[in-house]
Every structure is written in C-alpha cells, then in structure tokens.
Design a protein around this motif. Structure first.
Motif: not given
Length: 252
Positions: A7-8, A10-11, A14-15, A64, A68, A71, A73, A91
C-alpha cells in the motif's frame, strides 16, 4: 505487514515527487560533468551524487509524510492499523528503498557520463585512492552513501515528527549535510581535550561519505572505519526510535 508495504509503495509511486527526484539527480550529475573537468576522483564519487541523493531523500521523504497529514489520511491509517510502528516503519522502509534505487541509478549513470565525457581515459581497474582500483572505491562510496542515507532519512523523519513543516525539515537537513562536518571539526579543534567525546557526536558521522573511500580522513574524524559505520547506524536507530515515539504519542 506485506499489505502495508504494498500500500505504501503504491502511494509513494503515485506521487510525482519520486520521479522529479530521480530526474533532478540525473540533471545535477550531468551539470557537474559538464561544468567541471572530469577526473578520476569525480568518477569514484559519482559526480557529487552522494550529496544530491541525501537532499532528494529528505525532500521526497518529508513530502511523503506530509501528504498523509495534508490529505487527512493519517487518521484513517491509524484507525485501520492498531500498531503505529508498522505505519511509521513501512513509510521509512519505502523511503530507504527509494534511496537504494537512486544509488543504483547514480552508479549506472556515472558509467554513462564517463563514456560520454572521457571515454576510455580512466580505466575502472586503475588504482586511485589508497592504491585501490577505481571500481572498488566506487563501490565503497556506494556503501557509504547507503549508510549515510539511513542516518539522514531517520533524522529528517524525526524532525518532521517534531515540527511537521517541510521547508524547515529540508532546510535543517541541508544545513546538517553541508555544514555539520565543518562544525564537528571546529569543535574538536577548539576543545582538543574533549576530542574523545566530541568524535562520537552525530555531526561527526557525516564523514562516512568520504572516509570509507579515503582512509586519510580518519585523522579528521578521529574514528576508524568500523567505528564510524557503527556510530552512524547507531544514530540511525536512535533517530528512528525517537521519531516513532513522537509519532506514537502525537495526535493525528
């Protein structure tokens, strides 16, 4: 754990900042190759890549974490994940993996720049520093870059947990990277009776970026290679633990 890592990742990818960071590294190395006379020393130190990589990691890593909070999140992550150390650890792990990627890119691009600028003038097997082959010094320098990256990334993460202001974290990281070693030397010269204590200060660990490749720098840092490696990694662990404690106990 594996789900969190994916998941990390992917995030992270995608930056836009990781891609900008890689392009900036290539651009800065190219600029160095074009504006200075290429020497064997420049080649083994990858056209100054060690400094650029750390600066890029600080900037991208701070962004990074900041993403979070900006946003909102992070609250969702904490709500879903009971163990905050998993959030914080994954992270940092992703940022360090990015550092490994940048280091590999810098090494490969050094080969390209060498071919384009000096061709066959310098052989990677020729002896350079301390009577070692250039390729050996290059690989040692890569190792030093990775260890130094662990030190600076964990420090930057700790600073972000303290202040959560990107520009301040980046500015502090730049100050430590460019001025820290000089400050450490100045203190040891001003207080010679305290050298045995001051040599273990965090700013003195910055010498790892050049000392592993050149043993003469041990006279400046007053630390052996095993000592400076152990000290740098120990500080990285300390910064990680302090950063995690701040992350754990602060409201999101």
């Amino acid at each position: 754990m594996q789900t969190n890592i994916m998941m990390e990742l992917y995030k992270f990818w995608h930056q836009k900042t990781p891609y900008y960071g890689a392009l900036a590294l290539l651009g800065l190395m190219s600029y160095s190759a074009m504006t200075t006379k290429v020497s064997a020393l420049q080649l083994v130190f990858e056209f100054g890549a060690v400094q650029w990589i750390v600066i890029i990691l600080i900037a991208v890593g701070s962004a990074f974490f900041a993403m979070e909070y900006q946003n909102h999140t992070m609250l969702l992550l904490v709500y879903k994940q009971v163990k905050r150390r998993v959030i914080y650890g994954t992270k940092l792990g992703v940022i360090l993996l990015y550092g490994v990627l940048l280091t590999v890119i810098a090494m490969l691009f050094t080969f390209v720049l060498k071919f384009l600028t000096v061709g066959q003038r310098y052989s990677w097997l020729m002896t350079q520093i301390d009577h070692r082959a250039m390729i050996t010094v290059l690989l040692i320098n890569v190792l030093g870059t990775l260890i130094y990256a662990c030190f600076m990334v964990t420090l930057a993460s700790l600073l972000f947990m303290l202040i959560r202001v990107n520009t301040v974290v980046i500015g502090t990281g730049l100050a430590v990277g460019f001025l820290g070693a000089g400050v450490s030397v100045g203190l040891m010269e001003a207080l010679p009776s305290w050298v045995n204590v001051l040599r273990w200060g965090p700013l003195n660990m910055i010498f790892i970026t050049q000392q592993l490749a050149s043993t003469t720098d041990t006279q400046v840092s007053h630390l052996t290679n095993p000592a400076i490696i152990g000290g740098t990694l120990a500080y990285a662990v300390l910064f990680f633990c302090l950063g995690y404690l701040l992350f754990k106990h602060r409201c999101v």
